[in-house]
Design a protein around this motif. Structure first.
Motif, PDB file in Angstrom:
ATOM      1  N   ASP A 156      -3.192   2.281  -5.875  1.00 11.90           N
ATOM      2  CA  ASP A 156      -1.969   2.265  -5.061  1.00 11.90           C
ATOM      3  C   ASP A 156      -1.884   1.104  -4.093  1.00 11.90           C
ATOM      4  O   ASP A 156      -1.114   1.135  -3.146  1.00 11.90           O
ATOM      5  N   ASP A 186       0.852  -1.183   0.000  1.00  8.96           N
ATOM      6  CA  ASP A 186       0.000   0.000   0.000  1.00  8.96           C
ATOM      7  C   ASP A 186       0.893   1.240   0.000  1.00  8.96           C
ATOM      8  O   ASP A 186       1.682   1.440   0.918  1.00  8.96           O
ATOM      9  N   MET A 187       0.791   2.045  -1.051  1.00 10.73           N
ATOM     10  CA  MET A 187       1.587   3.264  -1.117  1.00 10.73           C
ATOM     11  C   MET A 187       1.175   4.215   0.002  1.00 10.73           C
ATOM     12  O   MET A 187       0.005   4.285   0.372  1.00 10.73           O
ATOM     13  N   ASP A 200      -7.483   7.521   0.149  1.00 14.70           N
ATOM     14  CA  ASP A 200      -6.068   7.222  -0.003  1.00 14.70           C
ATOM     15  C   ASP A 200      -5.444   7.092   1.363  1.00 14.70           C
ATOM     16  O   ASP A 200      -4.880   8.028   1.883  1.00 14.70           O
ATOM     17  N   ASP A 201      -5.596   5.927   1.943  1.00 16.57           N
ATOM     18  CA  ASP A 201      -5.087   5.761   3.297  1.00 16.57           C
ATOM     19  C   ASP A 201      -3.688   5.221   3.295  1.00 16.57           C
ATOM     20  O   ASP A 201      -3.264   4.662   2.322  1.00 16.57           O
ATOM     21  N   LYS A 219       2.568   2.392   9.293  1.00 19.61           N
ATOM     22  CA  LYS A 219       2.712   3.347   8.193  1.00 19.61           C
ATOM     23  C   LYS A 219       3.343   4.625   8.702  1.00 19.61           C
ATOM     24  O   LYS A 219       3.123   4.981   9.846  1.00 19.61           O
TER      25      LYS A 219
HETATM   26 MG   LIG Z   1      -2.363   3.993   0.181  1.00 17.01          MG
END
Ligand SMILES: [Mg+2]
Length: 364
Positions: free
Chosen positions: A107, A12-13, A363-364, A161
């Motif tokens: 992503d 996951d970006m 967009d997490d 993250k």
């Molecule tokens: Mg992401």
């Protein structure tokens, strides 16, 4: 533990859209950046940089609210052709490892690396390799989770993250899931969360103790899958052909509805779900379908093709409401079920067109 253990990586970006903007525009680095609609319009936040998230800004939030939370935030119009370009680069890197790649959005993807082109037995090393190549070739960071199934890999990628790498080997799975809040379990939305909380079940470990039989008795057949997740089991395969054709949401009323305003209100909330889902997978839609079930169970669907792709709640709700008023007997016959679906989804592989409205891409 039953079920086959696979070696699954979820990549996951990190804050994808805003990270691309900060990469391409150095003056945005270290600043609270919001990709999305202008706070002066009815726009929404598509993505927020980590600096902006510190102010409480989240995707799908109204841009006006984001501006109130952080008056210094810099609002940037999304540059989707650039995001799609980077997405292709990442997929090419994935393809060097395995053909079992299931993209979830621009992503994010699952990779089954149980067998892989690198003949590398340790999934951890493959995840490292992927992160490194992504960084070298795109200048961006990704987080990766490694686990024996999709559910565990996805939760793991979110654990540390940005730029994280979390590996959960099979023997650590039970400990790992035990303390997870129930809303982290796959497919558990607000309604199920509320139901589980009512039962006093707040953590996956509580579900496990509650027991599979009791859960199935209370929740029906979905209880079985949910119990599996609570002990870290998930038999869903990584499916490279998985390509959603539509996104839909429907609801059955407790009592049949005649009131047009109540029906359009319902269409609005269904459209909100559909738009959010389209945003999550990064796939705007070209047509809208309304499903109506009357009180005698007769079911009809009515569709409208749009001039251009959209993922906007406004457009979806307006189109579905027009279909309701013009193409159904709403107001004359009681209605027991309403559904809204969006189809004709733009494929990430299609050449990008200039259709973009400001979108609630998550967009997490
Ligand atoms: Mg992401």
């Amino acid at each position: 533990m039953s079920g086959r253990n696979r070696k699954i990586i979820h990549v996951d970006m990190d804050a994808f859209f805003t990270s691309v903007e900060q990469r391409d525009h150095p003056h945005l680095r270290g600043r609270p950046v919001v990709v999305g609609g202008s706070p002066k319009s009815r726009g929404v936040v598509a993505a927020a940089s980590y600096e902006a998230r510190r102010f409480g800004i989240r995707s799908a939030m109204a841009s006006s609210q984001a501006a109130r939370l952080c008056p210094g935030a810099i609002f940037v119009t999304p540059n989707f052709d650039r995001y799609v370009e980077v997405s292709h680069q990442i997929r090419e890197i994935f393809a060097t490892v395995t053909s079992l790649v299931e993209p979830l959005s621009l992503d994010e993807a699952y990779l089954d690396v149980t067998e892989n082109f690198l003949s590398e037995p340790l999934a951890r090393n493959i995840a490292r390799y992927l992160k490194q190549r992504i960084r070298e070739e795109t200048g961006l960071t990704a987080s990766a989770g490694v686990g024996p199934n999709k559910f565990i890999a996805k939760v793991a990628s979110d654990f540390r993250k940005p730029d994280g790498l979390v590996v959960i080997p099979p023997e650590k799975v039970l400990d790992f899931v035990e303390k997870l809040p129930v809303e982290k379990l796959w497919g558990v939305g607000p309604a199920t969360t509320a139901r589980l909380h009512e039962l006093g079940l707040r953590k996956a470990g509580d579900i496990r103790n509650f027991g599979q039989e009791a859960l199935v008795r209370t929740l029906g057949s979905s209880g079985e899958f949910l119990y599996g997740l609570s002990i870290g089991e998930d038999s869903r395969e990584v499916d490279p052909s998985s390509d959603p054709k539509s996104c839909g949401s429907e609801t059955t009323f407790e009592t049949d509805i005649l009131s047009i305003s109540e029906l359009t209100e319902t269409i609005r909330s269904l459209s909100e779900h559909v738009a959010a889902e389209l945003g999550k997978i990064g796939r705007p839609a070209k047509s809208v379908t309304l499903k109506v079930r009357y009180d005698d169970f007769t079911t009809i669907t009515r569709s409208q093709t749009l001039k251009r792709h959209t993922d906007q709640e406004e457009t979806i709700a307006r189109t579905a409401s027009e279909l309701l008023l013009r193409k159904t007997e709403a107001g004359q016959r009681p209605i027991r079920l309403l559904g809204v679906a969006a189809s004709g989804l733009l494929s990430p592989d299609e050449p990008i067109q200039l259709w973009f409205e400001i979108s609630p891409f998550s967009d997490d």
